[in-house]
Design an enzyme around this catalytic site. Structure first.
Site, PDB file in Angstrom:
ATOM      1  N   ARG A 188       0.826  -1.209   0.000  1.00  0.00           N
ATOM      2  CA  ARG A 188       0.000   0.000   0.000  1.00  0.00           C
ATOM      3  C   ARG A 188       0.858   1.255   0.000  1.00  0.00           C
ATOM      4  O   ARG A 188       0.573   2.237  -0.690  1.00  0.00           O
ATOM      5  CB  ARG A 188      -0.946   0.010   1.210  1.00  0.00           C
ATOM      6  CG  ARG A 188      -1.927   1.171   1.166  1.00  0.00           C
ATOM      7  CD  ARG A 188      -2.862   0.990  -0.026  1.00  0.00           C
ATOM      8  NE  ARG A 188      -3.606   2.188  -0.403  1.00  0.00           N
ATOM      9  CZ  ARG A 188      -3.159   3.131  -1.236  1.00  0.00           C
ATOM     10  NH1 ARG A 188      -1.939   3.047  -1.760  1.00  0.00           N
ATOM     11  NH2 ARG A 188      -3.910   4.154  -1.556  1.00  0.00           N
ATOM     12  N   CYS A 219       1.144   4.173  -2.891  1.00  0.00           N
ATOM     13  CA  CYS A 219       0.955   5.598  -2.608  1.00  0.00           C
ATOM     14  C   CYS A 219       2.030   6.419  -3.316  1.00  0.00           C
ATOM     15  O   CYS A 219       1.734   7.463  -3.893  1.00  0.00           O
ATOM     16  CB  CYS A 219       1.005   5.867  -1.101  1.00  0.00           C
ATOM     17  SG  CYS A 219      -0.610   6.240  -0.390  1.00  0.00           S
TER      18      CYS A 219
END
Lengths: 267, 204
Positions: free
Chosen positions: A224, A228
């Protein structure tokens, strides 16, 4: 995200009131998630991970049962919510995935560069460490985040993470904080958590590792964070870098004390 | 780093009174060293993206709240960099503008080189009322032209804002779409029309 039929249906139902549409759509997804969580596909990866943890594997034909996740060799219960932590044996702060890969390399003899080659799940491949992280995380289900911040190395890493979160660069001048530094913001209909607050950071670390319905893959918090940076228009962080550990430390410490509900489900 | 980037950075840091070497023991410089070591190029996203330009350096060192005098000076530099269409017309086609506003393409390491970047506008702004999936990082732009009219000075303000948001607010969250070459003059004109053309759904 806006193409998810469920959300569109919910949005259309309240077309005249855009501000309400968001709340209705989110509520719909929450309901959907509640139903799915009763039978979370992540549990399959927990089982796979447990098997991988206990099986003798790799060039050294060793299991991970001597792996020290911070609570002593082989102790898995509660370890996830107490990472990142400072590990004196390597003189480094490590998050869960980084420590697990360290154990795979040091105990089992796997090569770090092999593991780094395809570190995250695709539709056809789930890396071993993703399943192991999911198993370890599941063993902290319903425990509170208790990151050992009493160590000076942890406080230093926290400050570095905070600084990195604010660092603006790249073609769009984006920092992590451009999207995740204020309360109540959205990109399209996706709600954004403010990682500088207890509530926002808790939302950010909650549900990872997570089973992502888009694509049907199991993904970790390391993934994750990497994605980003992709959306931030940065170059790609190297796998298991200090930068990502520092950001996870910053977020986890801000989430301190909140209840971890275990591996989750993501859109 | 190329000289176009290096010079303003050095100037900006000097203006802020922050000699870079004096920062060696600050957590900031540890963080910067970490970032320098921890990334690899991927697709179109090269390591040059980690090098701050002058605006980024000043905003990063001042927590996005630069002293007024410095902000004004750097804003003037940014403003001077804006290029306008040769024919002086700033109002394009709102229909084309809507398509650009919808697209979130561009500049990530998974974007294909050569595919035009989008405006990413709906990611952060409410614009035309038909689009319900809009973000809230920026202000709502619904009824923009209805509220502010479409006189030449309003057209220029909007064109400037899209071309280089840092020319009016130095540490604005908004990207500098024209400045970095994400959007060309025609695309920016089309977006100006989306906001200001009386026929645009934004102003219905």
């Amino acid at each position: 995200m806006k193409r998810i039929l469920l959300l569109c249906a919910a949005g259309a139902a309240v077309a005249a009131f855009p501000a309400v549409a968001k709340d209705a759509a989110t509520a719909e997804f929450e309901k959907f998630r509640d139903v799915l969580e009763a039978d979370n596909p992540a549990e399959l990866f927990e089982m796979k991970g447990e098997e991988l943890w206990k099986t003798k594997r790799g060039p050294n034909n060793a299991s991970l049962e001597k792996c020290d996740l911070g609570l002593g060799p082989g102790v898995v219960k509660g370890a996830y919510v107490q990472m990142p932590r400072y590990f004196a044996d390597v003189g480094k702060v490590m998050d869960a995935e980084r420590r697990i890969v360290y154990c795979m390399v040091s105990l089992q003899g796997f090569k770090a560069e092999d593991i780094a080659r395809q570190p995250f799940s695709s539709q056809t491949h789930t890396p071993d460490q993703t399943a192991i992280v999911t198993y370890v995380a599941g063993q902290s289900r319903n425990m509170k985040f208790a990151v050992p911040m009493n160590r000076p190395e942890m406080r230093e890493t926290y400050e570095i993470g905070k600084e990195i979160a604010a660092f603006r660069a790249g073609p769009y001048d984006f920092a992590c904080n451009s999207c995740h530094g204020e309360d109540g913001k959205r990109i399209r209909m996706q709600e954004l958590s403010n990682i500088s607050t207890h509530e926002g950071a808790s939302k950010s670390v909650q549900g990872w590792p997570g089973y992502r319905m888009t694509g049907g893959v199991m993904l970790t918090l390391q993934w994750r964070m990497t994605d980003c940076f992709r959306q931030q228009r940065f170059p790609e962080p190297k796998y298991l870098s200090d930068t990502i550990t520092a950001l996870i430390t910053y977020m986890s410490a801000n989430a301190q004390g909140s209840l971890y509900k275990g591996p989750g489900i993501k859109r | 780093m190329d000289i176009r980037k290096a010079l303003p950075t050095a100037l900006a840091c000097a203006l802020l009174g922050l000699a870079v070497s004096a920062q060696a023991d600050e957590p900031g410089s540890q963080a910067m060293a970490m970032i320098k070591a921890d990334f690899k190029p991927h697709g179109m996203a090269g390591l040059d993206r980690l090098v701050e330009d002058g605006v980024q350096a000043v905003c990063n060192r001042s927590d996005n709240k630069p002293p007024q005098a410095i902000a004004q000076r750097l804003q003037q530099d940014q403003l001077a960099d804006i290029k306008y269409p040769a024919d002086g017309k700033l109002l394009g086609d709102w229909r084309a503008g809507e398509k650009i506003a919808q697209s979130g393409n561009g500049f990530t390491w998974t974007d294909k080189p050569g595919v035009p970047a989008g405006g990413n506008c709906y990611n952060c702004h409410q614009i035309a009322p038909q689009e319900l999936s809009f973000g809230s990082i920026g202000p709502s732009l619904y009824h923009y032209g209805k509220n502010f009219g479409n006189k030449p000075e309003v057209q220029k303000y909007v064109y400037d804002k899209i071309y280089n948001a840092k020319a009016t607010v130095l540490c604005s969250t908004m990207p500098r779409f024209g400045h970095v070459g994400a959007l060309n003059e025609q695309q920016i004109k089309d977006l100006v029309a989306l906001l200001l053309d009386p026929a645009s759904p934004v102003n219905k």
